[in-house]
Structures are given as C-alpha cells and as structure tokens.
Design a protein around this motif. Structure first.
Motif, PDB file in Angstrom:
ATOM      1  N   ASN A  45       1.626   1.753  11.378  1.00 45.14           N
ATOM      2  CA  ASN A  45       1.614   2.146  13.036  1.00 45.14           C
ATOM      3  C   ASN A  45       2.626   1.187  13.645  1.00 45.14           C
ATOM      4  O   ASN A  45       3.367   1.720  14.781  1.00 45.14           O
ATOM      5  N   ALA A  46       2.676  -0.068  13.271  1.00 40.75           N
ATOM      6  CA  ALA A  46       3.580  -1.013  14.223  1.00 40.75           C
ATOM      7  C   ALA A  46       4.860  -0.592  13.753  1.00 40.75           C
ATOM      8  O   ALA A  46       5.724  -0.507  14.874  1.00 40.75           O
TER       9      ALA A  46
ATOM     10  N   GLY B 291       8.041   0.640  16.670  1.00 38.10           N
ATOM     11  CA  GLY B 291       9.165  -0.244  16.604  1.00 38.10           C
ATOM     12  C   GLY B 291      10.418   0.496  16.524  1.00 38.10           C
ATOM     13  O   GLY B 291      11.360   0.587  17.153  1.00 38.10           O
ATOM     14  N   LEU B 292      10.400   1.776  15.755  1.00 39.78           N
ATOM     15  CA  LEU B 292      11.547   2.315  15.331  1.00 39.78           C
ATOM     16  C   LEU B 292      11.583   3.407  16.391  1.00 39.78           C
ATOM     17  O   LEU B 292      12.829   3.763  16.712  1.00 39.78           O
TER      18      LEU B 292
ATOM     19  N   ASP C  28       0.713  -1.199  -0.079  1.00 32.96           N
ATOM     20  CA  ASP C  28       0.000   0.082   0.027  1.00 32.96           C
ATOM     21  C   ASP C  28       0.988   1.331  -0.207  1.00 32.96           C
ATOM     22  O   ASP C  28       1.662   1.496   0.866  1.00 32.96           O
ATOM     23  N   PRO C  29       0.681   2.161  -1.084  1.00 30.62           N
ATOM     24  CA  PRO C  29       1.446   3.497  -0.994  1.00 30.62           C
ATOM     25  C   PRO C  29       1.440   4.177   0.074  1.00 30.62           C
ATOM     26  O   PRO C  29       2.351   4.820   0.314  1.00 30.62           O
ATOM     27  N   HIS C  30       0.038   4.305   0.814  1.00 30.48           N
ATOM     28  CA  HIS C  30      -0.092   5.104   1.830  1.00 30.48           C
ATOM     29  C   HIS C  30       0.877   4.787   3.162  1.00 30.48           C
ATOM     30  O   HIS C  30       1.323   5.417   3.773  1.00 30.48           O
ATOM     31  N   ASN C  31       0.703   3.430   3.206  1.00 40.13           N
ATOM     32  CA  ASN C  31       1.685   2.705   4.331  1.00 40.13           C
ATOM     33  C   ASN C  31       3.093   2.852   4.177  1.00 40.13           C
ATOM     34  O   ASN C  31       3.654   3.235   4.999  1.00 40.13           O
ATOM     35  N   LEU C  32       3.396   2.990   2.834  1.00 40.69           N
ATOM     36  CA  LEU C  32       4.951   3.037   2.734  1.00 40.69           C
ATOM     37  C   LEU C  32       5.349   4.647   2.909  1.00 40.69           C
ATOM     38  O   LEU C  32       6.365   4.692   3.524  1.00 40.69           O
ATOM     39  N   GLY C  33       4.371   5.262   2.406  1.00 44.60           N
ATOM     40  CA  GLY C  33       4.722   6.906   2.707  1.00 44.60           C
ATOM     41  C   GLY C  33       4.688   7.220   4.289  1.00 44.60           C
ATOM     42  O   GLY C  33       5.774   7.670   4.796  1.00 44.60           O
ATOM     43  N   ALA C  34       3.630   6.695   5.022  1.00 44.46           N
ATOM     44  CA  ALA C  34       3.781   6.950   6.372  1.00 44.46           C
ATOM     45  C   ALA C  34       5.011   6.191   7.032  1.00 44.46           C
ATOM     46  O   ALA C  34       5.651   6.738   8.213  1.00 44.46           O
ATOM     47  N   ILE C  35       5.654   5.120   6.721  1.00 43.78           N
ATOM     48  CA  ILE C  35       6.796   4.400   7.098  1.00 43.78           C
ATOM     49  C   ILE C  35       7.915   5.274   6.798  1.00 43.78           C
ATOM     50  O   ILE C  35       8.767   5.097   7.548  1.00 43.78           O
TER      51      ILE C  35
ATOM     52  N   VAL D 235       9.666  -9.733  17.972  1.00 43.20           N
ATOM     53  CA  VAL D 235       9.177  -8.977  18.997  1.00 43.20           C
ATOM     54  C   VAL D 235       7.493  -8.705  18.480  1.00 43.20           C
ATOM     55  O   VAL D 235       7.229  -8.640  17.338  1.00 43.20           O
ATOM     56  N   THR D 236       6.760  -8.574  19.368  1.00 45.21           N
ATOM     57  CA  THR D 236       5.539  -8.232  19.143  1.00 45.21           C
ATOM     58  C   THR D 236       5.006  -7.167  20.213  1.00 45.21           C
ATOM     59  O   THR D 236       5.382  -6.876  21.291  1.00 45.21           O
ATOM     60  N   ILE D 237       4.209  -6.347  19.726  1.00 42.09           N
ATOM     61  CA  ILE D 237       3.483  -5.091  20.215  1.00 42.09           C
ATOM     62  C   ILE D 237       2.403  -5.521  20.972  1.00 42.09           C
ATOM     63  O   ILE D 237       1.614  -6.035  20.332  1.00 42.09           O
ATOM     64  N   PRO D 238       2.254  -5.409  22.393  1.00 45.86           N
ATOM     65  CA  PRO D 238       1.316  -5.942  23.039  1.00 45.86           C
ATOM     66  C   PRO D 238       0.112  -5.155  22.828  1.00 45.86           C
ATOM     67  O   PRO D 238       0.087  -3.848  22.948  1.00 45.86           O
ATOM     68  N   MET D 239      -1.183  -6.091  22.968  1.00 41.77           N
ATOM     69  CA  MET D 239      -2.264  -5.067  22.501  1.00 41.77           C
ATOM     70  C   MET D 239      -3.326  -5.336  23.627  1.00 41.77           C
ATOM     71  O   MET D 239      -3.414  -6.287  24.137  1.00 41.77           O
ATOM     72  N   LYS D 240      -4.079  -4.106  24.027  1.00 35.90           N
ATOM     73  CA  LYS D 240      -4.972  -4.180  25.020  1.00 35.90           C
ATOM     74  C   LYS D 240      -6.419  -3.873  24.532  1.00 35.90           C
ATOM     75  O   LYS D 240      -7.362  -3.873  25.325  1.00 35.90           O
ATOM     76  N   GLY D 241      -6.417  -3.723  23.256  1.00 35.96           N
ATOM     77  CA  GLY D 241      -8.021  -3.374  22.757  1.00 35.96           C
ATOM     78  C   GLY D 241      -8.456  -4.448  22.250  1.00 35.96           C
ATOM     79  O   GLY D 241      -8.313  -5.632  22.483  1.00 35.96           O
ATOM     80  N   HIS D 242      -9.783  -4.025  21.248  1.00 39.53           N
ATOM     81  CA  HIS D 242     -10.258  -5.354  20.811  1.00 39.53           C
ATOM     82  C   HIS D 242      -9.999  -5.901  19.331  1.00 39.53           C
ATOM     83  O   HIS D 242     -10.546  -6.852  19.029  1.00 39.53           O
ATOM     84  N   VAL D 243      -9.193  -5.062  18.766  1.00 38.81           N
ATOM     85  CA  VAL D 243      -8.630  -5.617  17.508  1.00 38.81           C
ATOM     86  C   VAL D 243      -7.365  -6.350  17.517  1.00 38.81           C
ATOM     87  O   VAL D 243      -6.453  -6.207  18.636  1.00 38.81           O
ATOM     88  N   ASN D 244      -7.102  -7.383  16.639  1.00 40.98           N
ATOM     89  CA  ASN D 244      -6.021  -8.139  16.978  1.00 40.98           C
ATOM     90  C   ASN D 244      -4.620  -7.845  16.459  1.00 40.98           C
ATOM     91  O   ASN D 244      -3.580  -8.504  16.260  1.00 40.98           O
ATOM     92  N   SER D 245      -4.700  -6.511  15.698  1.00 40.36           N
ATOM     93  CA  SER D 245      -3.404  -6.273  14.962  1.00 40.36           C
ATOM     94  C   SER D 245      -3.363  -4.823  14.545  1.00 40.36           C
ATOM     95  O   SER D 245      -4.518  -4.067  14.584  1.00 40.36           O
ATOM     96  N   LEU D 246      -2.216  -4.250  14.389  1.00 42.50           N
ATOM     97  CA  LEU D 246      -2.137  -2.831  13.942  1.00 42.50           C
ATOM     98  C   LEU D 246      -1.947  -2.673  12.457  1.00 42.50           C
ATOM     99  O   LEU D 246      -1.291  -3.732  11.751  1.00 42.50           O
ATOM    100  N   ASN D 247      -1.927  -1.394  12.040  1.00 44.04           N
ATOM    101  CA  ASN D 247      -1.681  -1.166  10.517  1.00 44.04           C
ATOM    102  C   ASN D 247      -0.072  -1.371  10.517  1.00 44.04           C
ATOM    103  O   ASN D 247       0.460  -0.761  11.479  1.00 44.04           O
TER     104      ASN D 247
END
Length: 234
Positions: free
Chosen positions: A221-222, A226-227, A98-105, A206-218
């Motif tokens: 965002n992840a 990490g960075l 996804d180009p929007h993801n790459l731009g955000a990264i 490594v994993t980002i711990p989640m406390k919400g109701h969705v099972n993963s991050l975009n």
C-alpha cells in the motif's frame, strides 16, 4: 511455472508470453480467452476441476490453469539506463518476503509507470505462481532485475546520476515533497523496513502522513502511494 486464474492468463495471452499448455474446466465459458487460445494455437486440454486443482495446487484456479515459461529477469544495467535516459523512477525493494505483497507491488508499478523493479537475490521472495496471481499478470509487463548485492546496485544507480529516496517512517511528508528525477524509490521489508546499510546511501527519506490509529501501512500500500505521487509529479 504454473499460473492460474482468468486475469493472469488473459494478461499472459495479451503480452504474447510463452504459454506451453493450458488446462480448462469442461464448463469453462470465457469466450475471449478461448478465442485467443485457438487463435494463438496454444495446446488446450479440457479436464475436470480435480485435475486443475492438482496442477495448480489450489482450488482457486477459476477453471483455468496454464503452464508457462519462467518469467525471466532483465539486466540491472538496462533498467538503470532506461530510468536515467527517461528521467523516470525505478523501484528498489529491500527484502520484501511476502509473495502477495510483491504481486501487489507489480500491479502498482504497472499502473503508475515505474521503469522497473530491483529485487535482491537473497532474503527476498522470487517470482512464483502466487506472485503472478497476486499481480493479475502485471509481472508480464513490468521489467525486473535480480541483483547479487542490493547495496551495490543502489551505489551504481547513484553513480550514474540517480537520486535515492527511501520510503520509511520518520522522514519528510511525502505529500509535500518535490521528487528529483531520475529517482530510485526504496521500500523496506514488511517487518524491519529499510536496512541500516541501505539507509546510509539514501539522499532523503519520505513518509506517508497517517491520521488513523495504526502506525504503519502494508508495504504494498505504501509503495502504491509513493509510485502514484511519483507519476503525478513526473
């Protein structure tokens, strides 16, 4: 290549990136951009919004569109040498599409001091005008390499002294993880994550711990999280 919008063009000007021509709306009043265009003697054409939309292929151009030379990738070896020499961190993207993801990264890589980004030639988004816009011009500051064999690039980084840490579900808690340096952070595609052949080369996950109701991050965002943690520990 065509880029558009105030922030991406401002960053291209600040980075002294080769700009061939700029189209501006007749009512465009951004003084700093207009001053820089005049100072750098860049050909500027005043025109209507219809022309701007035709050139940029969007109505979201914010009254300014620029024709620039394509953003050129760097040598993978140069990025590796820079990362190893500084004990830094290099970002490897496994089939981000996804180009929007790459731009955000790219924005996160610039904000948190990554040595660069490694992108596979196949099954991955390239640097497009959408990526430039989404990055708000960060593509002009963050070096990137495009490699023919993603797995081979990881192997070479590891052979030269780098650690490979994957960012994926099912790993160790990233908030409590002590990163080794120099390190390559590997993030997978939006839908499938890190591929199985790549996982075999990893030193750890490594994993980002989640406390919400969705099972993963975009993925963007992840990667930002990490960075950020890499920059804090460094």
């Amino acid at each position: 290549m065509v880029i558009y919008g105030v922030n991406p063009i401002m960053e291209a000007l600040r980075a002294d990136y080769p700009i061939l021509k700029v189209y501006v709306d007749e009512r465009f009043k951004h003084r700093e951009i207009l001053s820089l265009l005049k100072k750098k003697r860049i050909k500027t054409v005043k025109t209507g919004r219809k022309k701007l939309s035709e050139v940029s292929r969007t109505d979201k151009h914010q009254g300014i569109v620029a024709l620039v030379s394509p953003v050129e990738p760097k040598s993978f070896d140069d990025l590796v040498e820079r990362t190893i020499a500084t004990g830094g961190y290099l970002l490897f993207l496994d089939r981000v599409e996804d180009p929007h993801n790459l731009g955000a990264i790219f924005r996160s890589a610039d904000a948190f001091g990554a040595a660069g980004i490694v992108i596979p030639k196949d099954r991955s988004v390239t640097i497009t005008d959408t990526v430039v816009k989404a990055s708000t011009g960060a593509v002009f500051y963050v070096p990137f390499a495009i490699v023919n064999s993603f797995r081979q690039s990881l192997f070479e980084f590891k052979e030269k002294g780098g650690w490979l840490i994957g960012l994926e579900a099912g790993g160790k808690d990233i908030s409590r993880y002590s990163f080794p340096y120099p390190v390559g952070l590997i993030a997978g595609s939006e839908g499938k994550g890190i591929s199985k052949p790549v996982k075999k080369l990893l030193d750890d996950i490594v994993t980002i711990p989640m406390k919400g109701h969705v099972n993963s991050l975009n993925v963007s965002n992840a990667v930002a999280i990490g960075l950020y943690l890499l920059s804090v520990q460094k």
